[in-house]
Design a protein around this motif. Structure first.
Motif, PDB file in Angstrom:
ATOM      1  N   MET A   1       4.600 -13.004  -6.659  1.00 62.26           N
ATOM      2  CA  MET A   1       5.857 -12.877  -5.917  1.00 62.26           C
ATOM      3  C   MET A   1       6.583 -11.579  -6.292  1.00 62.26           C
ATOM      4  SD  MET A   1       5.953 -15.356  -3.840  1.00 62.26           S
ATOM      5  CE  MET A   1       4.165 -15.105  -3.771  1.00 62.26           C
ATOM      6  N   LYS A   2       6.456 -11.183  -7.529  1.00 59.09           N
ATOM      7  CA  LYS A   2       7.045  -9.905  -7.944  1.00 59.09           C
ATOM      8  C   LYS A   2       6.360  -8.746  -7.226  1.00 59.09           C
ATOM      9  CE  LYS A   2       8.266  -7.254 -12.088  1.00 59.09           C
ATOM     10  NZ  LYS A   2       8.200  -7.193 -13.580  1.00 59.09           N
ATOM     11  N   ALA A   3       5.030  -8.853  -7.049  1.00 61.13           N
ATOM     12  CA  ALA A   3       4.301  -7.812  -6.317  1.00 61.13           C
ATOM     13  C   ALA A   3       4.693  -7.799  -4.845  1.00 61.13           C
ATOM     14  CB  ALA A   3       2.798  -8.034  -6.468  1.00 61.13           C
ATOM     15  N   VAL A   4       4.930  -8.971  -4.270  1.00 61.97           N
ATOM     16  CA  VAL A   4       5.388  -9.040  -2.874  1.00 61.97           C
ATOM     17  C   VAL A   4       6.741  -8.363  -2.730  1.00 61.97           C
ATOM     18  CG1 VAL A   4       6.198 -10.613  -1.078  1.00 61.97           C
ATOM     19  CG2 VAL A   4       4.063 -11.094  -2.285  1.00 61.97           C
ATOM     20  N   GLN A   5       7.639  -8.647  -3.658  1.00 57.67           N
ATOM     21  CA  GLN A   5       8.963  -8.027  -3.599  1.00 57.67           C
ATOM     22  C   GLN A   5       8.867  -6.514  -3.694  1.00 57.67           C
ATOM     23  OE1 GLN A   5      11.609  -8.745  -6.953  1.00 57.67           O
ATOM     24  NE2 GLN A   5      13.355  -8.941  -5.559  1.00 57.67           N
ATOM     25  N   ALA A   6       8.040  -6.008  -4.608  1.00 60.26           N
ATOM     26  CA  ALA A   6       7.877  -4.557  -4.741  1.00 60.26           C
ATOM     27  C   ALA A   6       7.291  -3.958  -3.463  1.00 60.26           C
ATOM     28  CB  ALA A   6       6.989  -4.239  -5.940  1.00 60.26           C
ATOM     29  N   THR A   7       6.353  -4.656  -2.847  1.00 66.20           N
ATOM     30  CA  THR A   7       5.750  -4.159  -1.611  1.00 66.20           C
ATOM     31  C   THR A   7       6.778  -4.052  -0.503  1.00 66.20           C
ATOM     32  OG1 THR A   7       3.593  -5.086  -2.180  1.00 66.20           O
ATOM     33  CG2 THR A   7       4.017  -4.659   0.149  1.00 66.20           C
ATOM     34  N   ILE A   8       7.601  -5.080  -0.344  1.00 67.08           N
ATOM     35  CA  ILE A   8       8.619  -5.057   0.709  1.00 67.08           C
ATOM     36  C   ILE A   8       9.667  -3.988   0.422  1.00 67.08           C
ATOM     37  CG2 ILE A   8      10.472  -6.409   1.775  1.00 67.08           C
ATOM     38  CD1 ILE A   8       8.675  -8.866   1.441  1.00 67.08           C
ATOM     39  N   HIS A   9      10.036  -3.820  -0.839  1.00 63.46           N
ATOM     40  CA  HIS A   9      10.994  -2.767  -1.183  1.00 63.46           C
ATOM     41  C   HIS A   9      10.454  -1.391  -0.802  1.00 63.46           C
ATOM     42  CE1 HIS A   9      13.357  -5.235  -4.409  1.00 63.46           C
ATOM     43  NE2 HIS A   9      13.662  -5.575  -3.169  1.00 63.46           N
ATOM     44  N   GLN A  10       9.196  -1.146  -1.094  1.00 65.82           N
ATOM     45  CA  GLN A  10       8.611   0.149  -0.766  1.00 65.82           C
ATOM     46  C   GLN A  10       8.596   0.382   0.743  1.00 65.82           C
ATOM     47  OE1 GLN A  10       4.735   0.391  -2.560  1.00 65.82           O
ATOM     48  NE2 GLN A  10       5.528   0.736  -4.616  1.00 65.82           N
ATOM     49  N   ILE A  11       8.207  -0.641   1.495  1.00 62.11           N
ATOM     50  CA  ILE A  11       8.160  -0.485   2.949  1.00 62.11           C
ATOM     51  C   ILE A  11       9.567  -0.326   3.512  1.00 62.11           C
ATOM     52  CG2 ILE A  11       7.463  -1.592   5.103  1.00 62.11           C
ATOM     53  CD1 ILE A  11       5.213  -2.954   3.552  1.00 62.11           C
ATOM     54  N   ALA A  12      10.535  -1.064   2.969  1.00 66.57           N
ATOM     55  CA  ALA A  12      11.914  -0.980   3.463  1.00 66.57           C
ATOM     56  C   ALA A  12      12.492   0.416   3.255  1.00 66.57           C
ATOM     57  CB  ALA A  12      12.782  -2.024   2.768  1.00 66.57           C
ATOM     58  N   LEU A  13      12.151   1.063   2.144  1.00 70.30           N
ATOM     59  CA  LEU A  13      12.638   2.421   1.911  1.00 70.30           C
ATOM     60  C   LEU A  13      12.133   3.384   2.988  1.00 70.30           C
ATOM     61  CD1 LEU A  13      12.248   2.775  -1.960  1.00 70.30           C
ATOM     62  CD2 LEU A  13      14.382   2.787  -0.680  1.00 70.30           C
ATOM     63  N   CYS A  14      10.933   3.157   3.461  1.00 63.63           N
ATOM     64  CA  CYS A  14      10.362   4.035   4.483  1.00 63.63           C
ATOM     65  C   CYS A  14      10.896   3.724   5.872  1.00 63.63           C
ATOM     66  CB  CYS A  14       8.836   3.914   4.487  1.00 63.63           C
ATOM     67  SG  CYS A  14       8.051   4.315   2.915  1.00 63.63           S
ATOM     68  N   HIS A  15      11.460   2.527   6.053  1.00 61.05           N
ATOM     69  CA  HIS A  15      11.952   2.099   7.371  1.00 61.05           C
ATOM     70  C   HIS A  15      13.338   1.479   7.204  1.00 61.05           C
ATOM     71  CE1 HIS A  15       7.870   2.703   8.998  1.00 61.05           C
ATOM     72  NE2 HIS A  15       7.478   2.231   7.831  1.00 61.05           N
ATOM     73  N   PRO A  16      14.349   2.280   6.899  1.00 59.55           N
ATOM     74  CA  PRO A  16      15.670   1.732   6.563  1.00 59.55           C
ATOM     75  C   PRO A  16      16.384   1.040   7.732  1.00 59.55           C
ATOM     76  CG  PRO A  16      15.761   4.126   6.756  1.00 59.55           C
ATOM     77  CD  PRO A  16      14.311   3.758   6.826  1.00 59.55           C
ATOM     78  N   HIS A  17      15.925   1.236   8.959  1.00 61.17           N
ATOM     79  CA  HIS A  17      16.599   0.651  10.125  1.00 61.17           C
ATOM     80  C   HIS A  17      16.250  -0.816  10.330  1.00 61.17           C
ATOM     81  CE1 HIS A  17      12.589   1.806  11.479  1.00 61.17           C
ATOM     82  NE2 HIS A  17      12.703   0.907  12.426  1.00 61.17           N
ATOM     83  N   VAL A  18      15.327  -1.360   9.541  1.00 60.44           N
ATOM     84  CA  VAL A  18      14.825  -2.724   9.750  1.00 60.44           C
ATOM     85  C   VAL A  18      15.622  -3.712   8.904  1.00 60.44           C
ATOM     86  CG1 VAL A  18      12.815  -4.227   9.537  1.00 60.44           C
ATOM     87  CG2 VAL A  18      12.529  -1.850  10.282  1.00 60.44           C
ATOM     88  N   THR A  19      15.899  -4.890   9.504  1.00 61.97           N
ATOM     89  CA  THR A  19      16.520  -6.001   8.781  1.00 61.97           C
ATOM     90  C   THR A  19      15.426  -6.889   8.201  1.00 61.97           C
ATOM     91  OG1 THR A  19      18.415  -6.003  10.286  1.00 61.97           O
ATOM     92  CG2 THR A  19      18.055  -7.988   8.972  1.00 61.97           C
ATOM     93  N   TRP A  20      15.556  -7.218   6.913  1.00 63.27           N
ATOM     94  CA  TRP A  20      14.541  -8.019   6.223  1.00 63.27           C
ATOM     95  C   TRP A  20      15.175  -9.307   5.704  1.00 63.27           C
ATOM     96  CZ3 TRP A  20       9.522  -6.038   5.890  1.00 63.27           C
ATOM     97  CH2 TRP A  20       9.385  -4.682   6.222  1.00 63.27           C
ATOM     98  N   GLN A  21      14.488 -10.424   5.952  1.00 68.92           N
ATOM     99  CA  GLN A  21      14.862 -11.709   5.371  1.00 68.92           C
ATOM    100  C   GLN A  21      13.607 -12.295   4.718  1.00 68.92           C
ATOM    101  OE1 GLN A  21      16.565 -14.230   8.369  1.00 68.92           O
ATOM    102  NE2 GLN A  21      18.564 -13.248   8.266  1.00 68.92           N
ATOM    103  N   ILE A  22      13.694 -12.568   3.440  1.00 63.64           N
ATOM    104  CA  ILE A  22      12.552 -13.054   2.684  1.00 63.64           C
ATOM    105  C   ILE A  22      12.886 -14.450   2.153  1.00 63.64           C
ATOM    106  CG2 ILE A  22      10.842 -12.491   0.932  1.00 63.64           C
ATOM    107  CD1 ILE A  22      11.263 -10.318   3.099  1.00 63.64           C
ATOM    108  N   TRP A  23      12.023 -15.417   2.495  1.00 62.50           N
ATOM    109  CA  TRP A  23      12.213 -16.808   2.073  1.00 62.50           C
ATOM    110  C   TRP A  23      11.068 -17.221   1.152  1.00 62.50           C
ATOM    111  CZ3 TRP A  23      16.091 -20.194   4.244  1.00 62.50           C
ATOM    112  CH2 TRP A  23      16.914 -19.572   5.180  1.00 62.50           C
ATOM    113  N   GLN A  24      11.408 -18.033   0.173  1.00 63.35           N
ATOM    114  CA  GLN A  24      10.398 -18.575  -0.736  1.00 63.35           C
ATOM    115  C   GLN A  24      10.646 -20.066  -0.903  1.00 63.35           C
ATOM    116  OE1 GLN A  24       8.670 -17.958  -5.293  1.00 63.35           O
ATOM    117  NE2 GLN A  24      10.165 -16.536  -4.483  1.00 63.35           N
ATOM    118  N   ASN A  25       9.634 -20.863  -0.538  1.00 64.20           N
ATOM    119  CA  ASN A  25       9.737 -22.325  -0.622  1.00 64.20           C
ATOM    120  C   ASN A  25      10.965 -22.842   0.130  1.00 64.20           C
ATOM    121  OD1 ASN A  25       7.389 -22.542  -2.216  1.00 64.20           O
ATOM    122  ND2 ASN A  25       8.567 -22.119  -4.077  1.00 64.20           N
ATOM    123  N   ASP A  26      11.138 -22.336   1.349  1.00 65.95           N
ATOM    124  CA  ASP A  26      12.196 -22.763   2.277  1.00 65.95           C
ATOM    125  C   ASP A  26      13.598 -22.423   1.777  1.00 65.95           C
ATOM    126  OD1 ASP A  26      10.384 -23.915   4.162  1.00 65.95           O
ATOM    127  OD2 ASP A  26      10.162 -25.631   2.805  1.00 65.95           O
TER     128      ASP A  26
END
Length: 582
Positions: free
Chosen positions: A169-194
């Motif tokens: 899960m820590k690796a998933v968070q780092a991956t999303i952070h990296q992608i979000a930096l490259c695409h700042p116009h996108v809204t991200w919502q991340i859910w874990q176990n509902d």
């Protein structure tokens, strides 16, 4: 809506660098999210159930029609490229057509999608090898929802070899952070176990987004610049040749004569890191590993940070696709970049511009003049009127004051220069400001001058003698335990403590270390009184340095007191009547 997903020709498949694209939770999320971004999504919701080995990614992208859905999970099927020539003009994050097909061999895959403008949505389940198992109409908003269930369920040894759920899960968070930096116009919502895990709100620039990912950094600690730079000369000629032979009218395949450079740096006098973990480089929307560019960034920050500290720097290059070989590595994070030396030069210039003090990277001057009038009154009443003759012949006072330059007003404790600025006032420590000026002068023009009589040193070790020779000094035996130094750095020529300075240089370090030591010893000392003309000359010279925010040891040189901060402190938002108790 016509089908856009097609199977690649065999000769193109042979040219693609094959490899394992699905090896953990993070890789699944990365592949699915990149597909969403390629589809033009501006809102992406990622749901994770690590204990159930289940992932769902929903987006509001362009969606897919039924024909595309039926083709999506077959081997090497993609809408991103058509021919081998397209491998040299990649404009998308994905292009190999492997991810969804690989998922069908490792998990249960289900896709719900409805194209923008389409009246029907479809749900399709896929079997092993991408074969369509079930098709049905479903109610869904325009966009796509991909669900991956029982990941690695048919490969228990793979599950056992993976890190713990928390680490994944820590690796998933780092991956999303990296992608979000490259695409700042996108809204991200991340859910874990509902339960909602974290969100990333969209921002107009990467610099405004970064504090969400790095909470200890404030917006004021960052400097962001965007530059349009020409393509390398050789690539322009190649582009003209391709345009003349290519009859395609697809705007995605057109080659622009310019590239874009987006740079976000943490100001070295305000923020830095213990590790070089926040030197990040992205190219065309994807974070990549480029040791050459990362080393260029670290070199540009050299002698601006304290010892064993590293900068915060995010670099995003938008380069013509013909300059990049994305097909070099299966992970698509290790690339081959043409004309690497040219891009290194452009990056160095951009970082120097970001760290400089100029009208381009300072807050606009506030319209109120209260601080300005206050400082002018203090100047008139004080005893800091400058003499008509400048006792320092090597510096000339500059009377031309530009709208964003500093104007010397006073000296506090013979140490700090009080300077007026259109947006407030600054305190500048005179010693380290002068040290920065001298260090950059020495770096640009390291000059050794002969000295008569020679400097005599006593009891030098062989290592000390070798060190002085390494930085260019001429030294030779002069008797028992005596050594004669025949030339010295030019700034030390007029100093009474020249022998002590040479002895200090003998204790080790490279040429830059010697230049820092000479600059530090030669700079004006704190406690030295200066008249206004001398202070102004120092401020002018300091503002023109490449890295004026910190001294070569990494200490901050100035403290800014903005007009807005002064107004808040003195509570100048009072209302007439109410403030008098009426």
């Amino acid at each position: 809506m016509a089908s856009t997903i097609q199977a690649l020709p065999t000769e193109v498949v042979y040219l693609i660098t094959a490899g394992e694209v699905i090896d953990c939770f993070a890789s699944v999320v990365r592949e699915l999210v990149e597909n969403s971004l390629d589809a033009g999504a501006t809102r992406i919701v990622v749901s994770l159930w690590p204990q159930q080995w289940r992932i769902r990614v929903a987006d509001n992208g362009c969606g897919m029609n039924l024909d595309d859905l039926q083709q999506a999970a077959t081997a090497h099927s993609t809408s991103k490229i058509r021919s081998s020539a397209d491998l040299w003009k990649i404009n998308s994050l994905g292009f190999r057509g492997e991810a969804l097909h690989s998922l069908t061999t490792l998990a249960d895959l289900e896709i719900l999608s409805r194209p923008v403008g389409g009246k029907l949505g479809w749900r399709i389940s896929y079997g092993d090898g991408g074969e369509v198992v079930q098709v049905e109409v479903t109610a869904i908003a325009p966009g796509t929802v991909v669900t991956v269930s029982h990941l690695f369920g048919n490969c228990s040894s793979r599950r056992q070899g993976l890190p713990t759920a928390a680490q994944q899960m820590k690796a998933v968070q780092a991956t999303i952070h990296q992608i979000a930096l490259c695409h700042p116009h996108v809204t991200w919502q991340i859910w874990q176990n509902d339960r909602q895990w974290f969100t990333i709100s969209p921002a107009s620039t990467t610099g405004q987004l970064l504090p969400q990912i790095l909470p200890q950094v404030r917006q004021g600690d960052l400097q962001e610049i965007k530059l349009e730079i020409p393509n390398p000369p050789s690539s322009c000629t190649d582009a003209i040749n391709r345009v003349s032979t290519d009859t395609s009218t697809d705007p995605m395949n057109r080659v622009s004569p310019h590239s874009a450079l987006n740079l976000v740096v943490g100001l070295p006098d305000r923020t830095h890191r213990h590790r070089p973990d926040w030197v990040r480089v992205a190219i065309n929307g994807r974070m990549v590993k480029t040791p050459e560019l990362e080393q260029t960034i670290l070199s540009a920050f050299h002698r601006t940070l304290p010892r064993d500290r590293y900068p915060i720097c995010f670099l995003h290059l938008a380069i013509s696709p013909d300059q990049i070989n994305w097909n070099r590595n299966p992970a698509k994070t290790e690339i081959y970049l043409n004309e690497i030396i040219y891009w290194q030069e452009q990056i160095t210039q951009a970082i120097n511009q970001a760290l400089s003090i100029s009208s381009n990277n300072l807050k606009e001057a506030v319209h109120t003049t209260r601080v300005s009038k206050l400082l002018k009154t203090a100047e008139a009443k004080g005893s800091y009127n400058f003499n008509s003759q400048n006792p320092n012949p090597c510096t000339d006072a500059i009377n031309r004051v530009s709208p964003n330059s500093l104007k010397a007003v006073a000296q506090v404790s013979n140490t700090y220069i009080v300077a007026e600025h259109p947006s407030g006032m600054w305190l500048v420590e005179q010693h380290i400001a002068h040290e920065r000026v001298l260090y950059e002068q020495l770096s640009d023009n390291w000059q050794l001058v002969p000295v008569e009589p020679s400097i005599i040193l006593y009891q030098l070790s062989p290592a000390q003698v070798l060190q002085l020779q390494r930085i260019g000094l001429e030294i030779e035996p002069f008797g028992e335990q005596l050594w004669a130094v025949r030339n010295i750095p030019a700034p030390l020529q007029q100093r009474d403590d020249c022998a002590e300075a040479i002895l200090e240089l003998s204790w080790g370090g490279d040429l830059q270390t010697a230049q820092v030591a000479v600059a530090c010893r030669s700079a004006i000392r704190n406690g030295t009184p200066m008249n206004q003309q001398e202070m102004q000359a120092l401020l002018d010279n300091w503002q023109r340095t490449r890295n004026p925010r910190t001294c070569p040891h990494g200490r901050p040189i100035y403290l800014s007191l903005e007009e807005s901060a002064l107004a808040r402190f003195f509570r100048r938002n009072w209302v007439i009547g109410k403030s008098h108790g009426i």
